[in-house]
Enzyme design. Structure first.
Site, PDB file in Angstrom:
ATOM      1  N   THR A 107       0.840  -1.191   0.000  1.00 42.75           N
ATOM      2  CA  THR A 107       0.000   0.000   0.000  1.00 42.75           C
ATOM      3  C   THR A 107       0.881   1.250   0.000  1.00 42.75           C
ATOM      4  O   THR A 107       2.114   1.160   0.044  1.00 42.75           O
ATOM      5  CB  THR A 107      -0.937  -0.005   1.224  1.00 42.75           C
ATOM      6  OG1 THR A 107      -1.907   1.045   1.085  1.00 42.75           O
ATOM      7  CG2 THR A 107      -0.148   0.197   2.506  1.00 42.75           C
ATOM      8  N   HIS A 155      23.869  38.302  29.836  1.00 38.87           N
ATOM      9  CA  HIS A 155      22.815  39.292  29.565  1.00 38.87           C
ATOM     10  C   HIS A 155      23.309  40.408  28.653  1.00 38.87           C
ATOM     11  O   HIS A 155      22.895  41.575  28.769  1.00 38.87           O
ATOM     12  CB  HIS A 155      22.267  39.878  30.871  1.00 38.87           C
ATOM     13  CG  HIS A 155      21.714  38.847  31.805  1.00 38.87           C
ATOM     14  ND1 HIS A 155      20.450  38.315  31.684  1.00 38.87           N
ATOM     15  CD2 HIS A 155      22.284  38.216  32.871  1.00 38.87           C
ATOM     16  CE1 HIS A 155      20.241  37.414  32.630  1.00 38.87           C
ATOM     17  NE2 HIS A 155      21.349  37.339  33.360  1.00 38.87           N
ATOM     18  N   ARG A 234       9.210   7.974  14.953  1.00 40.53           N
ATOM     19  CA  ARG A 234      10.518   7.876  14.294  1.00 40.53           C
ATOM     20  C   ARG A 234      10.817   9.138  13.487  1.00 40.53           C
ATOM     21  O   ARG A 234      11.915   9.692  13.550  1.00 40.53           O
ATOM     22  CB  ARG A 234      10.549   6.645  13.398  1.00 40.53           C
ATOM     23  CG  ARG A 234      10.558   5.315  14.137  1.00 40.53           C
ATOM     24  CD  ARG A 234      10.602   4.142  13.181  1.00 40.53           C
ATOM     25  NE  ARG A 234      10.872   2.887  13.867  1.00 40.53           N
ATOM     26  CZ  ARG A 234       9.921   2.081  14.346  1.00 40.53           C
ATOM     27  NH1 ARG A 234       8.640   2.414  14.195  1.00 40.53           N
ATOM     28  NH2 ARG A 234      10.261   0.962  14.956  1.00 40.53           N
ATOM     29  N   SER A 278      26.504  45.594   0.730  1.00 35.15           N
ATOM     30  CA  SER A 278      25.369  46.498   0.530  1.00 35.15           C
ATOM     31  C   SER A 278      25.494  47.157  -0.827  1.00 35.15           C
ATOM     32  O   SER A 278      26.585  47.560  -1.249  1.00 35.15           O
ATOM     33  CB  SER A 278      25.336  47.572   1.631  1.00 35.15           C
ATOM     34  OG  SER A 278      24.389  48.569   1.323  1.00 35.15           O
ATOM     35  N   LYS A 284      30.393  48.143   3.606  1.00 38.94           N
ATOM     36  CA  LYS A 284      29.896  47.150   4.552  1.00 38.94           C
ATOM     37  C   LYS A 284      30.388  45.732   4.250  1.00 38.94           C
ATOM     38  O   LYS A 284      30.495  45.333   3.098  1.00 38.94           O
ATOM     39  CB  LYS A 284      28.361  47.149   4.574  1.00 38.94           C
ATOM     40  CG  LYS A 284      27.749  48.407   5.167  1.00 38.94           C
ATOM     41  CD  LYS A 284      26.260  48.212   5.404  1.00 38.94           C
ATOM     42  CE  LYS A 284      26.036  47.235   6.542  1.00 38.94           C
ATOM     43  NZ  LYS A 284      24.597  46.957   6.743  1.00 38.94           N
ATOM     44  N   ARG A 285      30.639  45.025   5.310  1.00 37.59           N
ATOM     45  CA  ARG A 285      30.988  43.607   5.244  1.00 37.59           C
ATOM     46  C   ARG A 285      30.005  42.868   6.153  1.00 37.59           C
ATOM     47  O   ARG A 285      30.195  42.761   7.356  1.00 37.59           O
ATOM     48  CB  ARG A 285      32.434  43.387   5.696  1.00 37.59           C
ATOM     49  CG  ARG A 285      32.867  41.928   5.671  1.00 37.59           C
ATOM     50  CD  ARG A 285      34.344  41.805   6.019  1.00 37.59           C
ATOM     51  NE  ARG A 285      34.742  40.415   6.205  1.00 37.59           N
ATOM     52  CZ  ARG A 285      35.981  40.016   6.484  1.00 37.59           C
ATOM     53  NH1 ARG A 285      36.961  40.929   6.603  1.00 37.59           N
ATOM     54  NH2 ARG A 285      36.275  38.740   6.658  1.00 37.59           N
ATOM     55  N   ASN A 286      28.935  42.401   5.575  1.00 43.93           N
ATOM     56  CA  ASN A 286      27.841  41.830   6.349  1.00 43.93           C
ATOM     57  C   ASN A 286      28.101  40.374   6.731  1.00 43.93           C
ATOM     58  O   ASN A 286      28.700  39.619   5.957  1.00 43.93           O
ATOM     59  CB  ASN A 286      26.533  41.901   5.557  1.00 43.93           C
ATOM     60  CG  ASN A 286      26.041  43.325   5.392  1.00 43.93           C
ATOM     61  OD1 ASN A 286      26.439  44.212   6.139  1.00 43.93           O
ATOM     62  ND2 ASN A 286      25.187  43.540   4.423  1.00 43.93           N
TER      63      ASN A 286
END
Length: 458
Positions: A107, A155, A234, A278, A284-286
């Site tokens: 089945t 924190h 499972r 960007s 920018k270095r993202n």
């Protein structure tokens, strides 16, 4: 081209890997289903349920290139049945001797659940391989930076000095535990499904048990104690392990993302020539890798939650539950695969600025030594009294804009108990690092002494 991002020519590299994508695309899925049907026919022949020549013919013709998948799709839609379209198209390409014996007594869930088990087996091997690579990468960082002092933060605020090696050792230990979880789960997860209409295997009569064993052996899967048509634990367990592993990668990504901020500047993810951060801010270095790890893990966790929902099953078959898995299992596997690949790139090329880490510690002007000073004072006046003195002294120093050393030297409650030399020893950053190296060594020793888990348990 496809509607899902994993199928996108443009964006697919962010949402899948070619290795895992091949397992779940139409060709990969249908070929795997055909492999199962071939194995079923051969196993049935082995136990005397199907003529040997019919089984051989079915096995020889169970190749996806012999089928027109557009016809399979059309037949699937017209029948409204998950697998009948495939069976009809397969029968069309079979010689007459095999047509009545294909899919004999099985089945939908016998086919689709066994496929799910095979996919979990293949993906588990890939996940374990890449987790091993990540354990090596993080252990290398821990060993290299065992004594690299940095701010430990709680924190979001500087708390005490730690070493970057200590932080990386935490990562390595956690990743190693995911390998253990994966190995332990595989014996439970990687099992064949063969139950017939309701899982009782009535169609095959007294040969049912021998058929179950024969099919499992041909597919390299385990034999369940009972059909799991309605027992979806499972699948839920496997996706749970994937969710945990990708969540650890997200935690690491989040850490790199935060520590790459220029005002902190302690870590930088690797950047390739030509990579643009960007389109409007050229400087920018993202942290593209880091933030994408967080995104991927969110979706895998949501997939794992849906797999948990599938455990709430009705009667002896409930399509609402297991058909959800057709969506969430492939997606979770695809996203886990790319998450691991990106994490390998991130951690193997991670740039660690040890000088900036030390500078950030020194910028705290001695206040990271408050616990060491409190501990030394505790031996003279008691721990709780020492905490009150250090709390008041530190608050007064911050209000005056002075460092902790000056604040301590200005407080007679401190200088009456501790010498200048003792105060200076407490405020040296390495004074708080006595145990960090010990725990790094413990993790590295444990990783070296434990062999890798089995790749294909039975």
């Amino acid at each position: 081209m496809g509607a899902h991002l994993s199928d996108s020519v443009i964006y697919g590299h962010l949402w899948s890997t070619p290795e895992i994508h091949r397992l779940f695309d139409d060709e990969g899925r249908i070929q795997a289903w055909l492999d199962i049907l071939a194995a079923l026919a051969l196993a049935q022949s082995e136990v005397g349920l199907v003529p040997a020549d019919a089984a051989k013919v079915i096995a020889e013709h169970s190749r996806v290139e012999l089928l027109d998948l557009r016809e399979v799709a059309a037949a699937t839609r017209s029948t409204g049945h998950s697998t009948l379209g495939l069976i009809r198209c397969l029968r069309d390409v079979l010689p007459e001797s095999g047509r009545e014996w294909v899919y004999y007594g099985a089945t939908v869930q016998d086919l689709s659940d066994t496929w799910t088990s095979l996919m979990m087996q293949k993906v588990a091997a890939i996940v374990d391989r890449d987790l091993e690579r990540l354990v090596v990468a993080t252990a290398t960082l821990a060993r290299t930076h065992r004594n690299t002092v940095m701010c430990g933060r709680t924190h979001g605020q500087p708390g005490l000095p730690i070493t970057f090696g200590f932080k990386a050792a935490v990562w390595a230990s956690e990743l190693a535990r995911h390998r253990m979880r994966l190995a332990q789960s595989r014996r439970r997860v990687e099992v064949v499904q063969l139950g017939g209409a309701l899982g009782t295997m009535e169609f095959w009569g007294e040969r049912s048990e021998s058929l179950l064993v024969a099919l499992a052996e041909r597919l390299g899967l385990g034999v369940p104690d009972i059909a799991w048509i309605t027992a979806r634990d499972r699948v839920a367990e496997f996706l749970g392990v994937l969710a945990m592993a990708t969540s650890t990668l997200a935690k690491i990504g989040q850490e790199v993302y935060t520590l790459q901020r220029p005002e902190i500047g302690e870590l930088r993810e690797p950047s390739e020539p030509g990579q643009v951060g960007s389109i409007t801010m050229p400087h920018k270095r993202n942290p593209e890798l880091s933030e994408h790890l967080v995104t991927l893990a969110k979706v895998v966790r949501s997939n794992a939650a849906l797999a948990q929902e599938g455990m709430v099953h009705e009667h002896e078959r409930d399509g609402r539950a297991w058909k959800t898995e057709w969506l969430v299992v492939p997606e979770a596997c695809l996203l886990t695969g790319v998450s691991l690949a990106l994490a390998c790139r991130l951690l193997e090329g991670l740039e660690v600025d040890a000088q900036r880490m030390r500078a950030n510690v020194e910028a705290c002007d001695g206040y990271l030594g408050s616990e060491s000073a409190m501990q030394a004072l505790s031996e003279r006046i008691g721990k709780h009294t020492a905490h009150e003195v250090l709390y008041e002294t530190a608050a007064a120093g911050r209000q005056r804009g002075s460092g902790l050393r000056a604040a301590l030297l200005a407080d007679r409650r401190v200088t009456g108990r501790l010498s200048v030399e003792e105060i200076d020893r407490c405020l040296e950053p390495t004074a708080a690092l006595r145990a960090s190296g010990v725990f790094v060594d413990r993790v590295l020793s444990a990783l070296d002494s434990v062999p890798g888990p089995e790749r294909s348990p039975r």
